[in-house]
Structures are given as structure tokens and as C-alpha cells.
Design a protein around this motif. Structure first.
Motif, PDB file in Angstrom:
ATOM      1  N   LEU A  92       0.828  -1.209   0.000  1.00  0.00           N
ATOM      2  CA  LEU A  92       0.000   0.000   0.000  1.00  0.00           C
ATOM      3  C   LEU A  92       0.860   1.257   0.000  1.00  0.00           C
ATOM      4  CD1 LEU A  92      -2.602   1.615   0.246  1.00  0.00           C
ATOM      5  CD2 LEU A  92      -2.573   1.179   2.707  1.00  0.00           C
ATOM      6  N   ALA A  93       1.867   1.317   0.851  1.00  0.00           N
ATOM      7  CA  ALA A  93       2.721   2.504   0.919  1.00  0.00           C
ATOM      8  C   ALA A  93       3.438   2.742  -0.404  1.00  0.00           C
ATOM      9  CB  ALA A  93       3.727   2.354   2.056  1.00  0.00           C
ATOM     10  N   SER A  94       3.809   1.665  -1.092  1.00  0.00           N
ATOM     11  CA  SER A  94       4.511   1.809  -2.367  1.00  0.00           C
ATOM     12  C   SER A  94       3.598   2.315  -3.475  1.00  0.00           C
ATOM     13  CB  SER A  94       5.128   0.476  -2.781  1.00  0.00           C
ATOM     14  OG  SER A  94       4.128  -0.457  -3.181  1.00  0.00           O
ATOM     15  N   LYS A  95       2.284   2.246  -3.253  1.00  0.00           N
ATOM     16  CA  LYS A  95       1.317   2.728  -4.252  1.00  0.00           C
ATOM     17  C   LYS A  95       0.866   4.155  -3.998  1.00  0.00           C
ATOM     18  CE  LYS A  95      -0.898  -1.787  -5.042  1.00  0.00           C
ATOM     19  NZ  LYS A  95      -2.193  -2.497  -4.951  1.00  0.00           N
ATOM     20  N   LEU A  96       1.124   4.686  -2.820  1.00  0.00           N
ATOM     21  CA  LEU A  96       0.525   5.957  -2.418  1.00  0.00           C
ATOM     22  C   LEU A  96       0.948   7.126  -3.303  1.00  0.00           C
ATOM     23  CD1 LEU A  96       0.654   5.748   1.494  1.00  0.00           C
ATOM     24  CD2 LEU A  96      -1.333   5.531  -0.020  1.00  0.00           C
ATOM     25  N   GLY A  97       2.169   7.093  -3.820  1.00  0.00           N
ATOM     26  CA  GLY A  97       2.631   8.172  -4.683  1.00  0.00           C
ATOM     27  C   GLY A  97       1.771   8.318  -5.926  1.00  0.00           C
ATOM     28  N   GLY A  98       1.561   7.220  -6.623  1.00  0.00           N
ATOM     29  CA  GLY A  98       0.741   7.251  -7.834  1.00  0.00           C
ATOM     30  C   GLY A  98      -0.711   7.550  -7.536  1.00  0.00           C
ATOM     31  N   LEU A  99      -1.248   6.981  -6.459  1.00  0.00           N
ATOM     32  CA  LEU A  99      -2.637   7.217  -6.087  1.00  0.00           C
ATOM     33  C   LEU A  99      -2.863   8.690  -5.745  1.00  0.00           C
ATOM     34  CD1 LEU A  99      -3.211   4.072  -3.836  1.00  0.00           C
ATOM     35  CD2 LEU A  99      -4.126   4.444  -6.134  1.00  0.00           C
ATOM     36  N   ALA A 100      -1.937   9.260  -4.978  1.00  0.00           N
ATOM     37  CA  ALA A 100      -2.063  10.669  -4.606  1.00  0.00           C
ATOM     38  C   ALA A 100      -1.947  11.576  -5.826  1.00  0.00           C
ATOM     39  CB  ALA A 100      -0.994  11.035  -3.567  1.00  0.00           C
ATOM     40  N   ALA A 101      -0.994  11.283  -6.695  1.00  0.00           N
ATOM     41  CA  ALA A 101      -0.808  12.101  -7.895  1.00  0.00           C
ATOM     42  C   ALA A 101      -2.046  12.075  -8.774  1.00  0.00           C
ATOM     43  CB  ALA A 101       0.409  11.609  -8.681  1.00  0.00           C
ATOM     44  N   SER A 102      -2.651  10.913  -8.911  1.00  0.00           N
ATOM     45  CA  SER A 102      -3.842  10.775  -9.740  1.00  0.00           C
ATOM     46  C   SER A 102      -5.022  11.548  -9.162  1.00  0.00           C
ATOM     47  CB  SER A 102      -4.204   9.300  -9.891  1.00  0.00           C
ATOM     48  OG  SER A 102      -5.265   9.120 -10.799  1.00  0.00           O
ATOM     49  N   GLY A 103      -5.254  11.387  -7.850  1.00  0.00           N
ATOM     50  CA  GLY A 103      -6.370  12.083  -7.220  1.00  0.00           C
ATOM     51  C   GLY A 103      -6.187  13.585  -7.194  1.00  0.00           C
ATOM     52  N   ILE A 104      -4.984  14.053  -6.880  1.00  0.00           N
ATOM     53  CA  ILE A 104      -4.721  15.493  -6.824  1.00  0.00           C
ATOM     54  C   ILE A 104      -4.810  16.114  -8.209  1.00  0.00           C
ATOM     55  CG2 ILE A 104      -2.974  17.229  -6.275  1.00  0.00           C
ATOM     56  CD1 ILE A 104      -1.997  15.369  -4.048  1.00  0.00           C
ATOM     57  N   SER A 105      -4.386  15.389  -9.235  1.00  0.00           N
ATOM     58  CA  SER A 105      -4.477  15.903 -10.609  1.00  0.00           C
ATOM     59  C   SER A 105      -5.915  16.231 -10.972  1.00  0.00           C
ATOM     60  CB  SER A 105      -3.906  14.884 -11.596  1.00  0.00           C
ATOM     61  OG  SER A 105      -2.541  14.676 -11.383  1.00  0.00           O
ATOM     62  N   LEU A 106      -6.830  15.356 -10.597  1.00  0.00           N
ATOM     63  CA  LEU A 106      -8.239  15.589 -10.901  1.00  0.00           C
ATOM     64  C   LEU A 106      -8.759  16.820 -10.160  1.00  0.00           C
ATOM     65  CD1 LEU A 106     -10.745  14.641 -12.380  1.00  0.00           C
ATOM     66  CD2 LEU A 106     -11.210  13.065 -10.507  1.00  0.00           C
ATOM     67  N   GLU A 146       3.546   7.429 -14.968  1.00  0.00           N
ATOM     68  CA  GLU A 146       2.422   8.064 -15.667  1.00  0.00           C
ATOM     69  C   GLU A 146       1.551   8.969 -14.789  1.00  0.00           C
ATOM     70  OE1 GLU A 146       3.937   4.796 -18.097  1.00  0.00           O
ATOM     71  OE2 GLU A 146       3.264   4.879 -16.016  1.00  0.00           O
ATOM     72  N   PRO A 147       1.121   8.547 -13.594  1.00  0.00           N
ATOM     73  CA  PRO A 147       0.300   9.453 -12.777  1.00  0.00           C
ATOM     74  C   PRO A 147       1.024  10.754 -12.427  1.00  0.00           C
ATOM     75  CG  PRO A 147       0.198   7.218 -11.919  1.00  0.00           C
ATOM     76  CD  PRO A 147       1.287   7.239 -12.937  1.00  0.00           C
ATOM     77  N   HIS A 148       2.328  10.679 -12.242  1.00  0.00           N
ATOM     78  CA  HIS A 148       3.104  11.863 -11.890  1.00  0.00           C
ATOM     79  C   HIS A 148       3.285  12.781 -13.095  1.00  0.00           C
ATOM     80  CE1 HIS A 148       3.923   9.939  -8.057  1.00  0.00           C
ATOM     81  NE2 HIS A 148       4.235   8.839  -8.735  1.00  0.00           N
ATOM     82  N   ILE A 149       3.404  12.192 -14.281  1.00  0.00           N
ATOM     83  CA  ILE A 149       3.455  13.011 -15.498  1.00  0.00           C
ATOM     84  C   ILE A 149       2.154  13.790 -15.655  1.00  0.00           C
ATOM     85  CG2 ILE A 149       3.576  12.947 -18.017  1.00  0.00           C
ATOM     86  CD1 ILE A 149       5.407  10.483 -17.739  1.00  0.00           C
ATOM     87  N   ILE A 150       1.036  13.120 -15.433  1.00  0.00           N
ATOM     88  CA  ILE A 150      -0.263  13.790 -15.497  1.00  0.00           C
ATOM     89  C   ILE A 150      -0.332  14.907 -14.468  1.00  0.00           C
ATOM     90  CG2 ILE A 150      -2.758  13.489 -15.153  1.00  0.00           C
ATOM     91  CD1 ILE A 150      -2.389  10.601 -16.195  1.00  0.00           C
ATOM     92  N   PHE A 151       0.178  14.652 -13.263  1.00  0.00           N
ATOM     93  CA  PHE A 151       0.183  15.671 -12.210  1.00  0.00           C
ATOM     94  C   PHE A 151       1.014  16.883 -12.620  1.00  0.00           C
ATOM     95  CE2 PHE A 151       2.532  17.442  -8.585  1.00  0.00           C
ATOM     96  CZ  PHE A 151       1.470  17.968  -7.857  1.00  0.00           C
ATOM     97  N   PHE A 152       2.204  16.659 -13.182  1.00  0.00           N
ATOM     98  CA  PHE A 152       3.065  17.773 -13.585  1.00  0.00           C
ATOM     99  C   PHE A 152       2.464  18.554 -14.753  1.00  0.00           C
ATOM    100  CE2 PHE A 152       6.765  15.205 -11.736  1.00  0.00           C
ATOM    101  CZ  PHE A 152       6.753  15.938 -10.561  1.00  0.00           C
ATOM    102  N   VAL A 153       1.833  17.861 -15.681  1.00  0.00           N
ATOM    103  CA  VAL A 153       1.184  18.551 -16.803  1.00  0.00           C
ATOM    104  C   VAL A 153       0.026  19.405 -16.302  1.00  0.00           C
ATOM    105  CG1 VAL A 153      -0.151  18.233 -18.920  1.00  0.00           C
ATOM    106  CG2 VAL A 153       1.875  16.832 -18.524  1.00  0.00           C
ATOM    107  N   THR A 154      -0.781  18.854 -15.411  1.00  0.00           N
ATOM    108  CA  THR A 154      -1.902  19.604 -14.853  1.00  0.00           C
ATOM    109  C   THR A 154      -1.413  20.804 -14.054  1.00  0.00           C
ATOM    110  OG1 THR A 154      -3.105  17.514 -14.655  1.00  0.00           O
ATOM    111  CG2 THR A 154      -4.036  19.420 -13.530  1.00  0.00           C
ATOM    112  N   SER A 155      -0.354  20.617 -13.286  1.00  0.00           N
ATOM    113  CA  SER A 155       0.232  21.722 -12.523  1.00  0.00           C
ATOM    114  C   SER A 155       0.760  22.805 -13.452  1.00  0.00           C
ATOM    115  CB  SER A 155       1.353  21.206 -11.621  1.00  0.00           C
ATOM    116  OG  SER A 155       0.876  20.258 -10.696  1.00  0.00           O
ATOM    117  N   ALA A 156       1.391  22.400 -14.548  1.00  0.00           N
ATOM    118  CA  ALA A 156       1.899  23.368 -15.518  1.00  0.00           C
ATOM    119  C   ALA A 156       0.756  24.142 -16.174  1.00  0.00           C
ATOM    120  CB  ALA A 156       2.729  22.648 -16.585  1.00  0.00           C
ATOM    121  N   LEU A 157      -0.357  23.478 -16.399  1.00  0.00           N
ATOM    122  CA  LEU A 157      -1.525  24.146 -16.975  1.00  0.00           C
ATOM    123  C   LEU A 157      -1.997  25.273 -16.063  1.00  0.00           C
ATOM    124  CD1 LEU A 157      -3.523  23.930 -19.377  1.00  0.00           C
ATOM    125  CD2 LEU A 157      -4.934  22.462 -17.920  1.00  0.00           C
ATOM    126  N   ILE A 158      -2.059  25.009 -14.769  1.00  0.00           N
ATOM    127  CA  ILE A 158      -2.472  26.030 -13.802  1.00  0.00           C
ATOM    128  C   ILE A 158      -1.408  27.114 -13.676  1.00  0.00           C
ATOM    129  CG2 ILE A 158      -2.988  26.455 -11.367  1.00  0.00           C
ATOM    130  CD1 ILE A 158      -4.218  23.670 -11.270  1.00  0.00           C
TER     131      ILE A 158
END
Length: 203
Positions: A92-106, A146-158
Motif C-alpha cells: 500500500l505505501a509503495s502505491k501511495l505516490g501514484g494514487l495521490a498524484a492521480s487524485g490530486i491531478s483531478l 504516468e500518474p506523476h506526469i499527469i500531475f506535472f502537466v496539470t500543474s503546468a496548466l495552472i
């Protein structure tokens, strides 16, 4: 007052957008309680991140007996090691980075839509974005880049949209460049996803 069909359209999209958003967060929850991984590269990321927490090397020398080729830069391991250091060594802990990035991106994209276009296009935008995240799962929620790339792209958009409104015209482009650099460290081809943002806000 006559109620036209046009007046109902935004509310239909709001319902669709909210439903897709709830479904995506439910998918994040279900993957968090899944006791294994969906792909062979996920444990590769997990054990390298744990090795970093334990004081070991992320990348072994080529002549090492435990050498494994990996195409990712160090940022993905730094991100995941942060969660492992806090919550301990577990699936679970090893998944939290991707899960958090995905949820925060949305959530970030929701903020961007509301700020740029108001309520009228919020539901439609959320529906499209959340549907993309769901359609591309598990790529959009696992512990790989991939989830972190989406997070960085979304952050760059803002960041680009905020920079447009400030007296210093370089704020937006500099922040977009920072997020682009972080994303390229994850996967070298990630710069492609930033081209529309560069054209829109940095030209």
C-alpha cells in the motif's frame, strides 16, 4: 419563465462529471486495497524506492550481479521513497505516490476549469478528464511515472494560466519549464504533453 433544453445541458454534464469523479476515486480506493500489483515494473519501482530509504543505491553498476536496466529517472524513486519512509515498507505505501498524484491531478484540473471557464464548463471538463483517467487505468493510478506526469502537466496548466495574469510575464513560463523538467526526468518523451501549454501560455 420558459425553461429551455439549453438550460438543462450544464446540469447534465455536472451530474456526469461528478459521477465520473466519484468513480475515479473509488477506483483509487479499490487499487489501494488490492494486495498486489498490476504490472511487473511496479515492484521494480517499489524495491528501488525502498532501497533508497534503506540507504542503498537506486542504480547498481552495470557490472553488478544485481544490475537491472530501468528507463526512469530518479524522481519517481524519490517520490515513492517519501511515502515508504513515512508509512513503512508495504504494498500500500509503495502505491501511495501514484494514487495521490492521480487524485490530486483531478482536483487541480477541477480548480483550473472553475477558474478559467466558470461553472458552465466545469461538469463537462471533469467528465472528460475523469473518463480519460478511468479509461487509461491502471496507467493513471499505479506507482510508475504516468500518474506523476499527469500531475506535472496539470500543474503546468495552472501555473501557465496564473503567470498570464501577473505583472512579471516570466512567472508562467518559468513554472511551466520547472514542471516540464520534472516530467522529462520521469520519462524523456514527456515534453510532448507540454507543447499545447507552451503554445497557449508561453508564446
Amino acid at each position: 419563465m420558459t425553461v429551455t433544453k439549453k438550460n438543462h445541458i450544464p446540469w447534465v454534464f455536472v451530474i456526469l462529471g461528478f459521477s465520473a469523479t466519484v468513480l475515479h476515486f473509488y477506483a483509487l480506493y479499490r487499487y489501494s486495497i488490492f494486495a498486489s500489483y498490476m504490472d511487473h515494473a511496479e515492484p521494480n519501482v517499489a524495491f528501488r524506492s525502498w532501497r533508497l530509504v534503506s540507504g542503498g543505491a537506486v542504480y547498481n553498476p552495470v557490472d553488478s550481479e544485481s544490475f537491472l536496466l530501468v528507463a526512469y529517472g530518479p524522481i519517481i524513486f524519490l517520490i515513492n521513497s517519501f511515502y515508504l519512509a513515512i508509512f513503512g515498507g508495504s504494498v500500500l505505501a509503495s502505491k501511495l505516490g501514484g494514487l495521490a498524484a492521480s487524485g490530486i491531478s483531478l482536483l487541480l484540473f477541477c480548480f483550473y476549469l472553475w477558474r478559467e471557464f466558470g461553472f458552465r464548463y466545469l461538469g463537462l471538463g471533469l467528465f472528460i478528464f475523469a473518463s480519460f483517467l478511468l479509461f487509461a487505468a491502471p496507467y493513471t493510478l499505479w506507482n510508475r511515472p504516468e500518474p506523476h506526469i499527469i500531475f506535472f502537466v496539470t500543474s503546468a496548466l495552472i501555473a501557465g494560466s496564473f503567470g498570464r495574469d501577473r505583472a512579471n510575464i516570466w512567472v508562467g513560463p518559468v513554472l511551466v519549464a520547472v514542471f516540464l523538467g520534472l516530467a522529462v526526468n520521469l520519462k524523456v518523451h514527456s515534453f510532448i504533453y507540454f507543447l499545447p501549454i507552451i503554445i497557449l501560455y508561453c508564446s
